[in-house]
Scaffold this motif. Structure first.
Motif, PDB file in Angstrom:
ATOM      1  N   LEU A 167       0.791  -1.345   0.155  1.00  0.00           N
ATOM      2  CA  LEU A 167      -0.078   0.022   0.082  1.00  0.00           C
ATOM      3  C   LEU A 167       0.959   1.123  -0.234  1.00  0.00           C
ATOM      4  O   LEU A 167       1.706   1.326   0.868  1.00  0.00           O
ATOM      5  N   SER A 168       0.538   2.259  -1.084  1.00  0.00           N
ATOM      6  CA  SER A 168       1.235   3.401  -0.857  1.00  0.00           C
ATOM      7  C   SER A 168       0.479   4.584  -0.801  1.00  0.00           C
ATOM      8  O   SER A 168      -0.489   4.695  -1.539  1.00  0.00           O
ATOM      9  N   PRO A 169       0.982   5.771  -0.174  1.00  0.00           N
ATOM     10  CA  PRO A 169       0.315   6.710  -0.251  1.00  0.00           C
ATOM     11  C   PRO A 169       0.437   7.450  -1.788  1.00  0.00           C
ATOM     12  O   PRO A 169       1.394   7.324  -2.381  1.00  0.00           O
ATOM     13  N   GLU A 170      -0.396   8.601  -2.145  1.00  0.00           N
ATOM     14  CA  GLU A 170      -0.022   9.392  -3.238  1.00  0.00           C
ATOM     15  C   GLU A 170       0.139  10.837  -2.658  1.00  0.00           C
ATOM     16  O   GLU A 170      -0.989  11.636  -2.474  1.00  0.00           O
ATOM     17  N   PRO A 171       1.310  11.291  -2.429  1.00  0.00           N
ATOM     18  CA  PRO A 171       1.522  12.379  -1.702  1.00  0.00           C
ATOM     19  C   PRO A 171       1.176  13.471  -2.730  1.00  0.00           C
ATOM     20  O   PRO A 171       1.429  13.499  -3.818  1.00  0.00           O
ATOM     21  N   VAL A 172       1.134  15.092  -2.127  1.00  0.00           N
ATOM     22  CA  VAL A 172       1.226  15.958  -3.262  1.00  0.00           C
ATOM     23  C   VAL A 172       2.486  16.620  -3.505  1.00  0.00           C
ATOM     24  O   VAL A 172       2.510  17.476  -4.410  1.00  0.00           O
TER      25      VAL A 172
END
Lengths: 51, 341, 426
Positions: free
Chosen positions: C280-285
């Motif tokens: 699982l990975s975040p999608e940072p801004v």
């Protein structure tokens, strides 16, 4: 192109204090002025504060 | 077959950049490159008229393609040839739009320009044949155009061998299995050595020739632009938060800086809380004014241009870019700082 | 550890629901689900909500649901949930073991207005119905009105918890029923020494602040580095969506519970591949963080021994760059990275399909063109709101919309069959 800190604040950085943030923004615009005064032929990145 | 030829003000012999704002007109004869094209086509096909228009007018007025189409129809021609526009962006966009409009109106249509001209994307579903980079390659280009005209007139479709460029239209359809299963299939195919398998060809964004440098920012008129959805409070122009269909212009006049509460971002692609607390984070007006006062910038253009870059197609993005450039050039702006969110 | 030794996998008890209604004798009999409206209503009671309304929307009905927020599949591990949705309804402890009852053919759907939410809708009949996974499920629609003075974050929180409780309460009705099917799923244990390629999945979660956030074990993933979990944990609700942007390109909780790449990898595990794991990975801004998480996810994939990974996304062009960075980073390490993209080539399909394509990892799957237009027939009943914000039309009216406005239509986690291809000239 001048790279900045993040999508929601292309000309700012909320992690900085008010004075530091304004100095950062000023540096970005100064770098942009340098970029439009420089001849380029391909996509070129001007990092803030570097030549 | 009776042909009408579309060119810009320069190739019509009307003038250069200073005439870029002239509106569309018609002449009942081949003009400029049209004369050479007419001789290449011989007796079989006749260029009965030339329609021309200034590049700025054609590329930055929404109504221009429709006005040009009216003139094209008035000539009674059965086929339109637009260009060649080579790598000229505004001219290419105009050729693309005019060809698309004529095609939709039932005329056989053909545009000619460099493969990387942003006008290629505007021409669909009308075909575009590729040209060289500049008018120095006019002779070879016109021979190619003449061959394409003959082929189209005979009822055939153009192919890549004829110099056809641009991707065909892509349309949605249902696959036999879901995307997850297809992704696993594709992973195994690539592991097995198939490096070309893909459902999406690598896009070609084309290339834009960069403008030359300005000699002295301290003498320049500089514009501030953004695709960060920045609008005056209340969003009077109703700018969309995503898939914007337009761009807008708002006054900066002598505002020293943007303030919380006077301007907001309506961008739907990120949290605007930080931007709205200090809109200079989207459009750096405060420091631009400082630099102007200190003499590092000559003048700041009295308006800013804005749109929302969120789910925007490349075609729309390229169109806004061309329209902005045309408008800024008309206003004498020499440099622009565009913030991207 | 004893805890780990006790994990002999997850048993999914599948109950296929044929009909749904409210009634005074709740239960599940031969596929007929009867639920108590007042009991479900009481689960939604919150100081942040002035009222809630429950309505069934069934496949084939002349109904449109607008302003859809999250949707969930009813599941339970025991009365009151038994640990399902860990970190929300149960303790934040690893799940994905024991027994889980699943109601197939039912969804709980929250519909109404929240800040930053983009209008997404589902049609329950006609050609548009098949564009969304909710077009073929019996949907219990929760409409709501915020309480006066309630903050939006509190409203959001109340809806999220309430919807989970309702989903659990529906599934609890099946606890005593005979399942239609029992599926035994082993904990992931990628075999060593197999000559088959090891394939995994990287699930990007759109984490862009309030109302555009995704939770893992009850916590926002926004500030996290990529992490690995057992796929069975997804079945038990380890990932919950609070992401209300991009209706066509979002991954609701329902989809995380039924992760389609996990399903495809499970199905083929031991046949032509080894299921190598889930990241699982975040999608940072922030661009620097995008690069960091991408490099980190690629490194994890290599350390897990993967030969290839499918990378999924959530959101628009910005999220494309999260996929592109990851699959390029994998290719640079000698792994195969496959990206699932939606195309954004304009209403007539003539623009470049992907705004931020990868440079080296050029194998891409298409879930369809976001901008292509679709016509929705007028319907008798609209739920979720009176007006469609996108066009100002009455919510039940006939309308032409981009496919992107249909909830889950371009599922960038790979749930749907929609794709896109160049028209071949005649």
């Amino acid at each position: 192109m001048v790279p900045t800190k993040g999508i929601p604040y292309p000309a700012g950085d909320p992690a900085l204090g008010p004075d530091e943030e304004k100095a950062w923004r000023r540096l970005l615009v100064q770098t942009a002025l340098k970029a439009v005064s420089t001849a380029v032929h391909v996509p070129t990145v001007f990092k803030p504060g570097e030549n | 077959m009776k042909i009408v030829h579309y060119v810009n003000q320069f190739f019509a012999g009307v003038g250069g950049e200073e005439k870029a704002t002239v509106g569309p007109e018609v002449r009942q004869a081949p003009t400029g490159p049209g004369r050479k094209l007419a001789s290449l086509l011989g007796d079989e096909h006749q260029i009965v008229a030339t329609v021309f228009c200034g590049d700025d007018y054609a590329a930055s007025n929404d109504s221009a393609a429709g006005e040009i189409l009216e003139l094209i129809r008035s000539t009674g021609a059965e086929m339109l040839v637009a260009g060649p526009a080579f790598t000229s962006g505004r001219y290419g966009i105009a050729c693309g739009r005019v060809a698309a409009a004529a095609h939709k109106a039932g005329l056989l249509s053909l545009a000619a320009m460099h493969a990387e001209n942003p006008g290629v994307a505007e021409a669909a579903p009308a075909p575009v044949v590729a040209t060289g980079l500049t008018a120095r390659e006019m002779a070879a280009t016109l021979e190619k155009v003449a061959l394409a005209v003959r082929k189209l007139a005979s009822g055939e479709s153009l192919t890549r061998d004829d110099g056809l460029v641009g991707t065909g239209a892509r349309h949605n359809r249902l696959a036999g299995s879901n995307a997850a299963s297809r992704a696993v299939d594709l992973a195994l195919a690539r592991l097995a050595g198939d490096r070309s398998a893909t459902e999406i060809p690598m896009p070609d964004f084309g290339a834009v020739t960069p403008a030359g440098p300005i000699s002295d920012p301290s003498q320049a008129l500089v514009a501030l632009l953004t695709e960060g959805g920045l609008v005056p409070m209340g969003n009077p122009g109703r700018l969309e938060s995503a898939r914007a269909t337009k761009w807008l212009r708002y006054p900066l006049d002598e505002l020293p800086a943007l303030e919380e509460g006077t301007h907001i971002s309506v961008h739907g692609g990120f949290s605007t809380v930080i931007a709205n607390a200090d809109p200079n984070r989207i459009l750096p007006l405060d420091v631009a004014r400082e630099l102007r006062d200190e003499g590092a910038i000559g003048t700041i253009y009295a308006e800013y241009f804005t749109t929302t870059g969120n789910g925007t197609s490349v075609a729309d993005g390229a169109r806004y870019g061309v329209e902005w450039a045309a408008e800024l050039r008309k206003q004498g702006v020499q440099a622009a700082i565009l913030t991207s969110t | 550890m004893a805890y780990e030794q006790a994990n002999d996998g997850l048993k999914r008890l599948i109950h296929k629901v044929q009909s749904v209604q409210f009634g005074d004798n709740p239960g599940l009999n031969n596929g007929d689900l009867v639920a108590s409206e007042s009991q479900l209503q009481s689960l939604l009671s919150s100081p942040a909500l002035a009222w809630t309304r429950l309505t069934w929307a069934r496949p084939g009905e002349s109904v449109r649901i607008v302003k859809i927020l999250d949707s969930l599949e009813p599941r339970t591990k025991g009365p009151g949930g038994g640990g399902i949705f860990p970190g929300f309804l149960g303790p934040a402890l690893p799940q994905g073991r024991g027994e889980t009852h699943v109601l197939k053919g039912v969804a709980v759907v929250v519909a109404g207005k929240l800040p930053r939410a983009q209008e997404g809708m589902v049609q329950m009949s006609g050609p548009a119905a098949e564009m969304s996974f909710l077009g073929s499920t019996n949907n219990l629609v929760i409409e709501f009105e915020p309480a006066e003075g309630a903050g939006w974050p509190q409203v959001d929180e109340a809806l999220r918890l309430g919807a989970m409780k309702v989903a659990v309460a529906l599934a609890d009705l099946a606890l005593e029923a005979e399942p239609d099917e029992v599926q035994q799923i082993s904990p992931l244990n990628p075999g060593a020494g197999s000559s088959l390629p090891r394939v995994g999945v990287v699930v990007n979660l759109q984490t862009q602040g309030a109302f555009k956030d995704v939770f893992v074990y009850g916590r926002t993933m926004a500030t996290s580095m990529p992490t690995s979990i057992d796929p069975n944990e997804l079945d038990d609700g380890a990932v919950v969506s609070g992401q209300y942007g991009h209706p066509g390109l979002k991954n609701p909780t329902f989809v995380h519970q039924n992760n389609p790449v996990v399903a495809a990898l499970r199905e083929r595990d031991g046949q032509d591949l080894i299921f190598g794991g889930v990241i699982l990975s975040p999608e940072p801004v922030d661009q620097t963080l995008k690069e960091l998480t991408s490099a980190h996810a690629a490194r994890m994939a290599r350390q897990m021994g993967l030969d290839a990974a499918v990378v999924t996304k959530e959101g628009g062009g910005n999220a494309d760059s999260d996929i592109a960075l990851k699959i390029d980073a994998m290719e640079a390490m000698g792994l195969v990275g496959i990206g699932i993209f939606a195309e954004m080539s304009g209403p007539d399909g003539t623009g470049p399909p992907v705004v931020g394509p990868p440079s080296a990892a050029t194998a891409m799957i298409s879930t369809g063109n976001y901008d292509e237009r679709i016509t929705l027939d007028a319907v008798e009943v609209a739920l979720g709101g009176k007006v469609v914000d996108l066009n100002g039309l009455e919510a039940s009216a006939e309308m032409v919309l981009p496919v992107a406005a249909i909830y889950g239509s371009l599922s960038p986690i790979g749930l749907g069959r929609l794709t896109c291809a160049e028209e071949v000239p005649a």
